[in-house]
Design an enzyme around this catalytic site. Structure first.
Site, mmCIF file in Angstrom:
data_model
loop_
_atom_site.group_PDB
_atom_site.id
_atom_site.type_symbol
_atom_site.label_atom_id
_atom_site.label_comp_id
_atom_site.label_asym_id
_atom_site.label_seq_id
_atom_site.Cartn_x
_atom_site.Cartn_y
_atom_site.Cartn_z
ATOM 1 N N ASP A 83 28.011 43.529 45.147
ATOM 2 C CA ASP A 83 28.775 43.062 43.981
ATOM 3 C C ASP A 83 28.205 43.668 42.698
ATOM 4 O OD1 ASP A 83 30.844 41.568 42.971
ATOM 5 O OD2 ASP A 83 29.917 39.612 43.339
ATOM 6 N N GLU A 115 34.663 42.713 39.494
ATOM 7 C CA GLU A 115 35.612 41.847 38.807
ATOM 8 C C GLU A 115 36.322 42.711 37.774
ATOM 9 O OE1 GLU A 115 33.833 38.199 37.391
ATOM 10 O OE2 GLU A 115 32.790 37.895 39.291
ATOM 11 N N GLU A 182 40.831 35.366 43.767
ATOM 12 C CA GLU A 182 40.130 34.079 43.735
ATOM 13 C C GLU A 182 40.931 33.061 42.929
ATOM 14 O OE1 GLU A 182 35.942 34.253 42.789
ATOM 15 O OE2 GLU A 182 35.780 32.062 42.709
HETATM 16 O O1 KIV Z 1 30.081 36.485 44.237
HETATM 17 C C1 KIV Z 1 30.723 36.073 45.214
HETATM 18 O O2 KIV Z 1 30.181 35.570 46.214
HETATM 19 C C2 KIV Z 1 32.170 36.179 45.152
HETATM 20 C C3 KIV Z 1 32.953 35.404 46.158
HETATM 21 C C4 KIV Z 1 33.038 33.996 45.725
HETATM 22 C C5 KIV Z 1 34.258 36.022 46.414
HETATM 23 O O3 KIV Z 1 32.681 36.836 44.309
#
Ligand code: KIV
Length: 265
Positions: A83, A115, A182
């Site tokens: 992420d 995001e 989400e």
């Molecule tokens: O950071 C995360 O774990 C997420 C999930 C909630 C999709 O973005």
């Protein structure tokens, strides 16, 4: 066989549901890998779940690289998605490229999640064109929690829904291999999943998505707090761990642990 974005696309094409869960460390990743979970997300939710923060906003790039590398060491088969934390891609396209590259090169991920809003289109395009697979996260985006007015469903009005459909389509056009929605009304998420040729993964986005993702800690009840409405909890490990650790404490106090069995001669 390592799962790659092309396998996720095959699942979308054949209508086979895609399963994604979070992990922040090697032992969790190993468990998910043994279960043949398609994708493991090293989410910046580790800020809340692992680090005890109120929001994901303070999570740093170095922390994401560290946890992604821990997870990558634990999983051989599942596709690892790292992420992109807040401020890793918003300042400039160059910084976005470097940071996405770090998750792949130092973290050992095969893809990144970002995001996104309309301002991120060129950054996403640039990262994809470096050869890095991207999942675009739309709907409620926790890094924008203050702007979005709290933890709330997005895309309820017709104009917000139209903007989300347009952005999802744009993300497909710039080369993302997946979109993550989400907290989006189920009907809107279904519409997006039908409109897109790439996989649409939902969290609080209903039954019409091509796949589902949840935070593993929520699924197994590791946290001592009520999970969000969109979670189905399959175990209560918090209670079970508390029982086991309480028994250990009682045994030490009563001198029942250790016994001869745990000693060395
Ligand atoms: O950071 C995360 O774990 C997420 C999930 C909630 C999709 O973005």
């Amino acid at each position: 066989m390592k799962i790659l974005p092309k396998h996720i696309q095959e699942k979308k094409n054949s209508g086979t549901p895609i399963v994604m869960l979070t992990a922040y460390e090697a032992s969790q990743a190993c468990l998910l890998d043994e279960l043949e979970i398609d994708m493991i997300l090293v989410g910046d939710s580790l800020g809340n779940v692992f680090a005890g923060l109120e929001t994901t906003i303070p999570v740093t790039m170095d922390q994401m690289v560290y946890h992604t590398a821990c997870v990558a060491r634990g999983a051989r088969r599942s596709l690892i998605v790292g992420d992109m934390p807040f401020l890793s891609s918003q300042i400039s396209i160059e910084e976005g490229k470097i940071n996405a590259g770090r998750l792949i090169k130092e973290g050992g991920a095969q893809a990144v999640k970002m995001e996104v809003g309309p301002a991120d289109v060129e950054t996403v395009r640039a990262i994809v064109s470096m050869g890095i697979p991207v999942i675009a996260h739309l709907g409620f985006t926790p890094q924008s929690v203050y702007q979005q007015g709290g933890y709330r469903v997005q895309g309820r009005s017709d104009s917000d829904a139209d903007k989300m459909v347009t952005l999802a389509k744009t993300m497909e056009d710039v080369g993302c291999f997946g979109v993550l929605l989400e907290m989006v009304p189920s009907a809107l998420a279904t519409k997006i999943a039908i409109a897109l040729d790439i996989a649409v993964i939902g969290i609080g986005a209903g039954m019409g998505c091509d796949g589902q993702v949840l935070v593993t800690h929520d699924v197994v009840g590791l946290l001592d707090k009520k999970p969000p409405k969109f979670v189905k909890q399959y175990a209560n490990l918090h209670t079970e761990m508390k029982r086991a650790l309480g028994e250990f404490k009682a045994d030490v106090i009563a001198r029942r642990f250790p016994t001869e069995e745990q000693g060395f001669v």
